[in-house]
Design a protein around this motif. Structure first.
Motif, PDB file in Angstrom:
ATOM      1  N   CYS A   6       0.574  -0.830  -0.176  1.00  0.00           N
ATOM      2  CA  CYS A   6      -0.484   0.383   0.222  1.00  0.00           C
ATOM      3  C   CYS A   6       0.330   1.449  -0.125  1.00  0.00           C
ATOM      4  O   CYS A   6       1.555   1.383   0.921  1.00  0.00           O
ATOM      5  N   ALA A   7       0.806   2.179  -1.048  1.00  0.00           N
ATOM      6  CA  ALA A   7       1.701   3.691  -1.224  1.00  0.00           C
ATOM      7  C   ALA A   7       1.494   4.349   0.032  1.00  0.00           C
ATOM      8  O   ALA A   7       2.049   4.698   0.899  1.00  0.00           O
ATOM      9  N   GLU A  12       1.715  -4.948   3.382  1.00  0.00           N
ATOM     10  CA  GLU A  12       2.001  -5.500   1.683  1.00  0.00           C
ATOM     11  C   GLU A  12       0.632  -6.173   1.177  1.00  0.00           C
ATOM     12  O   GLU A  12      -0.410  -6.658   2.672  1.00  0.00           O
ATOM     13  N   LEU A  13       0.234  -6.000   0.610  1.00  0.00           N
ATOM     14  CA  LEU A  13      -0.994  -6.488  -0.332  1.00  0.00           C
ATOM     15  C   LEU A  13      -0.795  -7.560  -1.676  1.00  0.00           C
ATOM     16  O   LEU A  13      -1.994  -7.955  -1.871  1.00  0.00           O
ATOM     17  N   THR A  14      -0.270  -8.163  -1.663  1.00  0.00           N
ATOM     18  CA  THR A  14       0.084  -9.042  -2.628  1.00  0.00           C
ATOM     19  C   THR A  14       1.056 -10.588  -1.922  1.00  0.00           C
ATOM     20  O   THR A  14       2.343 -10.071  -1.092  1.00  0.00           O
ATOM     21  N   ALA A  15       1.171 -11.657  -2.310  1.00  0.00           N
ATOM     22  CA  ALA A  15       2.254 -13.012  -1.961  1.00  0.00           C
ATOM     23  C   ALA A  15       3.240 -12.247  -3.132  1.00  0.00           C
ATOM     24  O   ALA A  15       3.036 -10.978  -4.019  1.00  0.00           O
ATOM     25  N   PRO A  16       4.169 -12.690  -2.782  1.00  0.00           N
ATOM     26  CA  PRO A  16       5.407 -12.519  -4.261  1.00  0.00           C
ATOM     27  C   PRO A  16       4.975 -13.133  -5.296  1.00  0.00           C
ATOM     28  O   PRO A  16       4.775 -13.898  -6.069  1.00  0.00           O
ATOM     29  N   ALA A 119     -10.498  -2.347  -0.200  1.00  0.00           N
ATOM     30  CA  ALA A 119      -9.692  -1.635   0.205  1.00  0.00           C
ATOM     31  C   ALA A 119      -8.643  -2.391   1.128  1.00  0.00           C
ATOM     32  O   ALA A 119      -8.709  -3.733   1.421  1.00  0.00           O
ATOM     33  N   CYS A 120      -7.289  -1.846   1.720  1.00  0.00           N
ATOM     34  CA  CYS A 120      -6.439  -1.690   2.538  1.00  0.00           C
ATOM     35  C   CYS A 120      -6.731  -1.990   3.987  1.00  0.00           C
ATOM     36  O   CYS A 120      -7.128  -1.222   4.367  1.00  0.00           O
ATOM     37  N   GLU A 121      -6.814  -3.763   4.048  1.00  0.00           N
ATOM     38  CA  GLU A 121      -6.823  -3.496   5.968  1.00  0.00           C
ATOM     39  C   GLU A 121      -5.991  -2.951   6.614  1.00  0.00           C
ATOM     40  O   GLU A 121      -6.546  -2.494   8.007  1.00  0.00           O
ATOM     41  N   GLY A 122      -4.610  -2.012   6.731  1.00  0.00           N
ATOM     42  CA  GLY A 122      -4.195  -1.129   6.966  1.00  0.00           C
ATOM     43  C   GLY A 122      -4.603  -0.043   7.572  1.00  0.00           C
ATOM     44  O   GLY A 122      -4.724   0.327   8.869  1.00  0.00           O
ATOM     45  N   CYS A 123      -5.111   0.361   6.370  1.00  0.00           N
ATOM     46  CA  CYS A 123      -5.252   2.088   5.968  1.00  0.00           C
ATOM     47  C   CYS A 123      -6.875   2.475   5.979  1.00  0.00           C
ATOM     48  O   CYS A 123      -7.587   3.699   5.875  1.00  0.00           O
ATOM     49  N   GLY A 124      -7.467   1.361   5.126  1.00  0.00           N
ATOM     50  CA  GLY A 124      -8.470   1.509   5.083  1.00  0.00           C
ATOM     51  C   GLY A 124      -8.492   2.043   3.463  1.00  0.00           C
ATOM     52  O   GLY A 124      -9.687   2.596   2.898  1.00  0.00           O
ATOM     53  N   PRO A 144      -2.328   1.905  -9.383  1.00  0.00           N
ATOM     54  CA  PRO A 144      -1.113   2.324  -9.542  1.00  0.00           C
ATOM     55  C   PRO A 144      -0.620   2.869  -8.560  1.00  0.00           C
ATOM     56  O   PRO A 144       0.410   3.486  -8.371  1.00  0.00           O
ATOM     57  N   ASP A 145      -1.398   4.104  -8.394  1.00  0.00           N
ATOM     58  CA  ASP A 145      -1.151   5.558  -8.016  1.00  0.00           C
ATOM     59  C   ASP A 145      -1.190   4.732  -6.579  1.00  0.00           C
ATOM     60  O   ASP A 145      -1.573   5.853  -5.313  1.00  0.00           O
ATOM     61  N   ALA A 146      -1.883   3.598  -6.006  1.00  0.00           N
ATOM     62  CA  ALA A 146      -2.961   3.313  -4.801  1.00  0.00           C
ATOM     63  C   ALA A 146      -1.616   1.835  -4.389  1.00  0.00           C
ATOM     64  O   ALA A 146      -1.295   2.009  -2.760  1.00  0.00           O
ATOM     65  N   VAL A 147      -0.281   1.535  -5.059  1.00  0.00           N
ATOM     66  CA  VAL A 147       0.597   0.252  -4.580  1.00  0.00           C
ATOM     67  C   VAL A 147       2.283   1.002  -4.314  1.00  0.00           C
ATOM     68  O   VAL A 147       2.031   1.676  -5.989  1.00  0.00           O
ATOM     69  N   VAL A 148       2.936   0.143  -4.063  1.00  0.00           N
ATOM     70  CA  VAL A 148       4.317   0.643  -4.632  1.00  0.00           C
ATOM     71  C   VAL A 148       5.309  -0.833  -5.016  1.00  0.00           C
ATOM     72  O   VAL A 148       4.864  -1.714  -4.240  1.00  0.00           O
ATOM     73  N   ARG A 149       5.977  -0.321  -5.405  1.00  0.00           N
ATOM     74  CA  ARG A 149       6.511  -2.404  -6.020  1.00  0.00           C
ATOM     75  C   ARG A 149       7.383  -2.377  -5.209  1.00  0.00           C
ATOM     76  O   ARG A 149       8.531  -1.536  -5.635  1.00  0.00           O
TER      77      ARG A 149
END
Length: 352
Positions: A6-7, A12-16, A119-124, A144-149
């Motif tokens: 999550c940006a 973490e929003l995905t598995a590897p 929604a991200c469970e961390g911040c909603g 793309p603007d809501a996540v970071v790789r």
């Protein structure tokens, strides 16, 4: 391998996951059918085109604005959504929760019509869209603007390469175990027909004898006109000897990582890209049954080690929406020789 976080809060929003080419059938499923996940486990792909809401009617947006979105012929509506959305299999998502008031769908699931519904469970914050309605491949699209790789810390997986196309497991059979046509094949044939129309400018073509003519001949014959002066088409790609003389058009695979079409070194001639798994099936067919060179098997002798391949009751029909979706996004649709197709799209929109 990478993970997407999550940006806003770093959850973490995905598995590897490792990047692969965007499947050509991404936006093209079978109506009123439940589909499996689009992506293989532990993989992701990026859609460079605008997708999802907001949508604008063609008449409202205008031809110039639509062209900037990558649409060159009239369509009912044009997406003004984000570019470079990231797609993963639903099973590779982590720490995401559904947003109840954004879970609209047609009948059997959610289709993302209201925008991000996870929604991200961390911040909603809304960060992704789950899609699993009938006629759609099961996916999770990360904004793309809501996540970071970020690097996952795990060893990098081997990158997909041209050598993968010669492996038996890369081939995609045209028929499903239940005897129906592969939805991936139907979409791939629709896409390749659109590219053939663009490259040939609606001229007739001559397919080579063998698997290409056997599996694609009817579809090509129903799309392009017959007549003299047909352009020659031939398969080319990894593991195949160079066709001599070179056909007018090469039927080549897409790279399994980048999606770029294969090209012979130094060749600038016309190529038509095909789904790599479908191309591999045509270019490297499976072993056939060792039937006697002459005569027949002795009476009473039955073989079960080489069963006949499944054959659907109906003939292979290209996915019409895949054809239309692809052709209107090729600038060649504006060429004078394709005016009749451009006019057809315009009539369809004005009468919708």
């Amino acid at each position: 391998m990478d993970v997407f976080v999550c940006a806003g809060c770093g959850t973490e929003l995905t598995a590897p996951v490792s990047r692969v080419a965007l499947p050509v059938h991404t936006h093209h499923g079978g109506w009123e059918e439940l589909h499996p996940p689009l992506m293989e486990p532990a993989t992701y792909a990026v859609e460079p085109r605008p997708t999802g809401p907001p949508w604008r009617r063609w008449q409202e947006a205008g031809a110039d604005a639509a062209a900037r979105q990558g649409v060159f012929a009239p369509v009912y509506s044009v997406s003004f959504g984000a570019r470079n959305r990231i797609v993963i299999a639903p099973g590779d998502s982590r720490s995401l929760t559904l947003i109840p008031d954004r879970c609209e769908g047609y009948c059997r699931g959610v289709d993302g019509r209201a925008g991000p519904n996870l929604a991200c469970e961390g911040c909603g914050h809304a960060v992704a869209t789950r899609v699993d309605d009938c006629g759609m491949w099961q996916t999770v699209w990360l904004e793309p603007d809501a996540v970071v790789r970020r690097p996952s810390g795990l060893p990098a997986a081997p990158l997909p390469c041209w050598d993968d196309l010669e492996r038996p497991e890369h081939r995609v059979p045209p028929v499903e175990p239940d005897g129906s046509w592969s939805r991936r094949w139907e979409a791939a044939v629709g896409v390749v027909l659109a590219h053939l129309v663009a490259v040939t400018e609606d001229r007739p073509v001559d397919l080579p004898a063998g698997p290409v003519a056997e599996w694609l001949g009817r579809a090509v014959g129903g799309c392009l006109p017959p007549g003299p002066g047909a352009l020659s088409v031939g398969p080319a790609g990894p593991g195949l000897p160079p066709p001599l003389p070179r056909p007018d058009i090469l039927l080549v695979p897409r790279h399994p990582l980048t999606g770029a079409p294969w090209r012979p070194a130094g060749d600038e001639g016309a190529v038509v890209p095909l789904d790599s798994g479908v191309w591999a099936y045509l270019a490297h067919p499976e072993e056939t049954s060792p039937l006697p060179a002459t005569g027949v098997l002795p009476e009473g002798v039955l073989r079960d080690d080489y069963p006949l391949p499944p054959r659907p009751r109906a003939l292979l029909t290209p996915h019409k929406e895949a054809f239309d979706y692809t052709l209107v996004r090729l600038p060649a649709i504006l060429l004078p020789r394709l005016q009749r197709r451009l006019d057809a799209y315009g009539r369809a929109v004005t009468t919708a």
